[in-house]
Design an enzyme around this catalytic site. Sequence first.
Site, PDB file in Angstrom:
ATOM      1  N   ASP A  48      91.371  53.497  37.278  1.00  0.00           N
ATOM      2  CA  ASP A  48      90.709  52.849  38.405  1.00  0.00           C
ATOM      3  C   ASP A  48      90.776  53.826  39.580  1.00  0.00           C
ATOM      4  O   ASP A  48      89.941  54.719  39.692  1.00  0.00           O
ATOM      5  CB  ASP A  48      91.425  51.514  38.652  1.00  0.00           C
ATOM      6  CG  ASP A  48      90.747  50.644  39.682  1.00  0.00           C
ATOM      7  OD1 ASP A  48      89.555  50.866  39.958  1.00  0.00           O
ATOM      8  OD2 ASP A  48      91.396  49.733  40.212  1.00  0.00           O
ATOM      9  N   PHE A  96      86.468  43.626  37.505  1.00  0.00           N
ATOM     10  CA  PHE A  96      87.794  43.464  36.924  1.00  0.00           C
ATOM     11  C   PHE A  96      87.663  42.964  35.495  1.00  0.00           C
ATOM     12  O   PHE A  96      87.098  41.911  35.235  1.00  0.00           O
ATOM     13  CB  PHE A  96      88.666  42.517  37.755  1.00  0.00           C
ATOM     14  CG  PHE A  96      90.121  42.674  37.418  1.00  0.00           C
ATOM     15  CD1 PHE A  96      90.869  43.709  37.968  1.00  0.00           C
ATOM     16  CD2 PHE A  96      90.724  41.825  36.504  1.00  0.00           C
ATOM     17  CE1 PHE A  96      92.209  43.883  37.620  1.00  0.00           C
ATOM     18  CE2 PHE A  96      92.059  41.985  36.156  1.00  0.00           C
ATOM     19  CZ  PHE A  96      92.797  43.016  36.719  1.00  0.00           C
ATOM     20  N   VAL A  97      88.199  43.748  34.558  1.00  0.00           N
ATOM     21  CA  VAL A  97      88.050  43.420  33.140  1.00  0.00           C
ATOM     22  C   VAL A  97      89.406  43.091  32.496  1.00  0.00           C
ATOM     23  O   VAL A  97      90.452  43.557  32.959  1.00  0.00           O
ATOM     24  CB  VAL A  97      87.376  44.575  32.356  1.00  0.00           C
ATOM     25  CG1 VAL A  97      85.932  44.762  32.806  1.00  0.00           C
ATOM     26  CG2 VAL A  97      88.155  45.881  32.495  1.00  0.00           C
ATOM     27  N   LYS A 116     101.994  48.192  30.016  1.00  0.00           N
ATOM     28  CA  LYS A 116     101.818  47.558  28.729  1.00  0.00           C
ATOM     29  C   LYS A 116     100.368  47.608  28.261  1.00  0.00           C
ATOM     30  O   LYS A 116     100.075  47.365  27.103  1.00  0.00           O
ATOM     31  CB  LYS A 116     102.256  46.082  28.846  1.00  0.00           C
ATOM     32  CG  LYS A 116     103.730  45.929  29.147  1.00  0.00           C
ATOM     33  CD  LYS A 116     104.172  44.470  29.019  1.00  0.00           C
ATOM     34  CE  LYS A 116     104.004  43.776  30.315  1.00  0.00           C
ATOM     35  NZ  LYS A 116     104.740  42.472  30.400  1.00  0.00           N
ATOM     36  N   GLY A 117      99.479  47.910  29.201  1.00  0.00           N
ATOM     37  CA  GLY A 117      98.048  47.800  28.925  1.00  0.00           C
ATOM     38  C   GLY A 117      97.525  48.626  27.771  1.00  0.00           C
ATOM     39  O   GLY A 117      96.550  48.251  27.121  1.00  0.00           O
ATOM     40  N   GLU A 177      95.956  55.882  28.146  1.00  0.00           N
ATOM     41  CA  GLU A 177      95.896  54.867  29.198  1.00  0.00           C
ATOM     42  C   GLU A 177      94.764  53.885  28.910  1.00  0.00           C
ATOM     43  O   GLU A 177      93.738  54.262  28.338  1.00  0.00           O
ATOM     44  CB  GLU A 177      95.706  55.592  30.542  1.00  0.00           C
ATOM     45  CG  GLU A 177      95.488  54.721  31.759  1.00  0.00           C
ATOM     46  CD  GLU A 177      96.649  53.806  32.128  1.00  0.00           C
ATOM     47  OE1 GLU A 177      97.148  53.106  31.225  1.00  0.00           O
ATOM     48  OE2 GLU A 177      97.004  53.744  33.313  1.00  0.00           O
ATOM     49  N   ASP A 178      94.953  52.639  29.311  1.00  0.00           N
ATOM     50  CA  ASP A 178      93.909  51.636  29.083  1.00  0.00           C
ATOM     51  C   ASP A 178      92.698  51.857  29.983  1.00  0.00           C
ATOM     52  O   ASP A 178      91.568  51.864  29.535  1.00  0.00           O
ATOM     53  CB  ASP A 178      94.476  50.200  29.262  1.00  0.00           C
ATOM     54  CG  ASP A 178      95.201  49.988  30.602  1.00  0.00           C
ATOM     55  OD1 ASP A 178      95.335  50.944  31.397  1.00  0.00           O
ATOM     56  OD2 ASP A 178      95.651  48.848  30.836  1.00  0.00           O
ATOM     57  N   ASP A 234      95.259  43.016  31.238  1.00  0.00           N
ATOM     58  CA  ASP A 234      95.645  41.670  31.677  1.00  0.00           C
ATOM     59  C   ASP A 234      95.169  41.348  33.083  1.00  0.00           C
ATOM     60  O   ASP A 234      94.831  42.232  33.874  1.00  0.00           O
ATOM     61  CB  ASP A 234      97.173  41.551  31.686  1.00  0.00           C
ATOM     62  CG  ASP A 234      97.797  42.343  32.856  1.00  0.00           C
ATOM     63  OD1 ASP A 234      97.484  43.551  32.994  1.00  0.00           O
ATOM     64  OD2 ASP A 234      98.566  41.749  33.633  1.00  0.00           O
ATOM     65  N   ARG A 281      95.641  39.562  27.365  1.00  0.00           N
ATOM     66  CA  ARG A 281      95.822  40.843  26.666  1.00  0.00           C
ATOM     67  C   ARG A 281      95.413  40.755  25.192  1.00  0.00           C
ATOM     68  O   ARG A 281      95.058  41.755  24.576  1.00  0.00           O
ATOM     69  CB  ARG A 281      97.293  41.284  26.719  1.00  0.00           C
ATOM     70  CG  ARG A 281      97.787  41.675  28.101  1.00  0.00           C
ATOM     71  CD  ARG A 281      99.104  42.426  27.966  1.00  0.00           C
ATOM     72  NE  ARG A 281      99.876  42.501  29.198  1.00  0.00           N
ATOM     73  CZ  ARG A 281      99.720  43.425  30.142  1.00  0.00           C
ATOM     74  NH1 ARG A 281      98.817  44.375  30.010  1.00  0.00           N
ATOM     75  NH2 ARG A 281     100.478  43.416  31.221  1.00  0.00           N
ATOM     76  N   LYS A 313      86.563  53.691  35.534  1.00  0.00           N
ATOM     77  CA  LYS A 313      85.706  53.144  36.599  1.00  0.00           C
ATOM     78  C   LYS A 313      85.426  54.282  37.572  1.00  0.00           C
ATOM     79  O   LYS A 313      86.179  54.475  38.536  1.00  0.00           O
ATOM     80  CB  LYS A 313      86.438  52.028  37.352  1.00  0.00           C
ATOM     81  CG  LYS A 313      86.580  50.712  36.607  1.00  0.00           C
ATOM     82  CD  LYS A 313      87.273  49.700  37.524  1.00  0.00           C
ATOM     83  CE  LYS A 313      87.603  48.407  36.820  1.00  0.00           C
ATOM     84  NZ  LYS A 313      88.508  47.551  37.637  1.00  0.00           N
TER      85      LYS A 313
HETATM   86  P1  IMP Z   1      94.947  52.992  38.976  1.00  0.00           P
HETATM   87  O1  IMP Z   1      96.322  53.478  39.244  1.00  0.00           O
HETATM   88  O2  IMP Z   1      94.294  52.445  40.225  1.00  0.00           O
HETATM   89  O3  IMP Z   1      94.062  54.014  38.279  1.00  0.00           O
HETATM   90  O4  IMP Z   1      95.077  51.718  38.067  1.00  0.00           O
HETATM   91  C1  IMP Z   1      95.363  51.825  36.737  1.00  0.00           C
HETATM   92  C2  IMP Z   1      96.060  50.583  36.235  1.00  0.00           C
HETATM   93  O5  IMP Z   1      95.615  49.408  36.910  1.00  0.00           O
HETATM   94  C3  IMP Z   1      95.737  50.372  34.769  1.00  0.00           C
HETATM   95  O6  IMP Z   1      96.733  50.916  33.969  1.00  0.00           O
HETATM   96  C4  IMP Z   1      95.666  48.871  34.650  1.00  0.00           C
HETATM   97  O7  IMP Z   1      96.943  48.360  34.281  1.00  0.00           O
HETATM   98  C5  IMP Z   1      95.311  48.364  36.020  1.00  0.00           C
HETATM   99  N1  IMP Z   1      93.884  48.044  36.149  1.00  0.00           N
HETATM  100  C6  IMP Z   1      92.935  48.708  36.845  1.00  0.00           C
HETATM  101  N2  IMP Z   1      91.742  48.131  36.730  1.00  0.00           N
HETATM  102  C7  IMP Z   1      91.917  47.071  35.931  1.00  0.00           C
HETATM  103  C8  IMP Z   1      91.016  46.062  35.416  1.00  0.00           C
HETATM  104  O8  IMP Z   1      89.796  46.015  35.646  1.00  0.00           O
HETATM  105  N3  IMP Z   1      91.600  45.134  34.601  1.00  0.00           N
HETATM  106  C9  IMP Z   1      92.929  45.124  34.292  1.00  0.00           C
HETATM  107  N4  IMP Z   1      93.799  46.039  34.745  1.00  0.00           N
HETATM  108  C10 IMP Z   1      93.291  47.007  35.566  1.00  0.00           C
HETATM  109 MG    MG Z   2      98.064  46.206  34.168  1.00  0.00          MG
END
Ligand code: IMP
Ligand code: MG
Length: 180
Positions: free
Chosen positions: A103, A152-153, A43-44, A99-100, A159, A165, A131
């Site tokens: 990470d 963490f943002v 949903k981000g 994508e939001d 969220d 959100r 990041k």
């Molecule tokens: P990844 O799979 O580790 O790259 O994580 C990506 C997903 O984790 C994003 O779509 C977010 O929903 C969530 N996420 C990662 N870092 C943050 C953060 O700092 N704040 C909020 N959601 C995050």
């Molecule tokens: Mg999320």
Amino acid sequence: MHPDLERVLIDTATLQNRVQALGTAIAQATVNAPELVLVGILKGSLIFMADLMRSINREVCYDCIAVSSYGASTESSGVVRLNKDLDLDIAGKHVIIVEDIIDSGLTLKYVHDLLLRRNPAALEICALLNKPERRNVNVQVDYRGFDIPNEFVVGYGLDYAERYRNLPYIGVLSPRVYTH
Ligand code: IMP
Ligand code: MG
């Protein structure tokens, strides 16, 4: 500023300007693509997607896919699950995944590999936040809003346990909210 935040990282005006620039870049880069489809990861990416679409001055369709990897935590579980698939057929189309935040990169890698198997004419990635310190799988980001530190943002769609959100800016969540 919301009292659960440590500080504002990206204010509303800065977000709007950057999203506008991303939209302009996407419109320019896709002039020769007959069909452009944005795929938002729910949903981000909802709020980013809504603003980004309106800054792309050309014909564009959008669809959404839902995956989960986190639960109510600030660390990725590393396991990505598909919760809702696309409705549109993307074969032969120019597809941009929206994508939001990236990470570890696991979520994007999963979605990218899934959509690649459906034979789009092009498959690119647009991420609002990145990041770089945390990356452990390699994904190429074609359009990127901001590189941010490893904190963490929340806000502007992002969220913590489904909260925050709706904040119209991006802020660093106070660790006291998630460390008990
Ligand atoms: P990844 O799979 O580790 O790259 O994580 C990506 C997903 O984790 C994003 O779509 C977010 O929903 C969530 N996420 C990662 N870092 C943050 C953060 O700092 N704040 C909020 N959601 C995050
Ligand atoms: Mg999320």
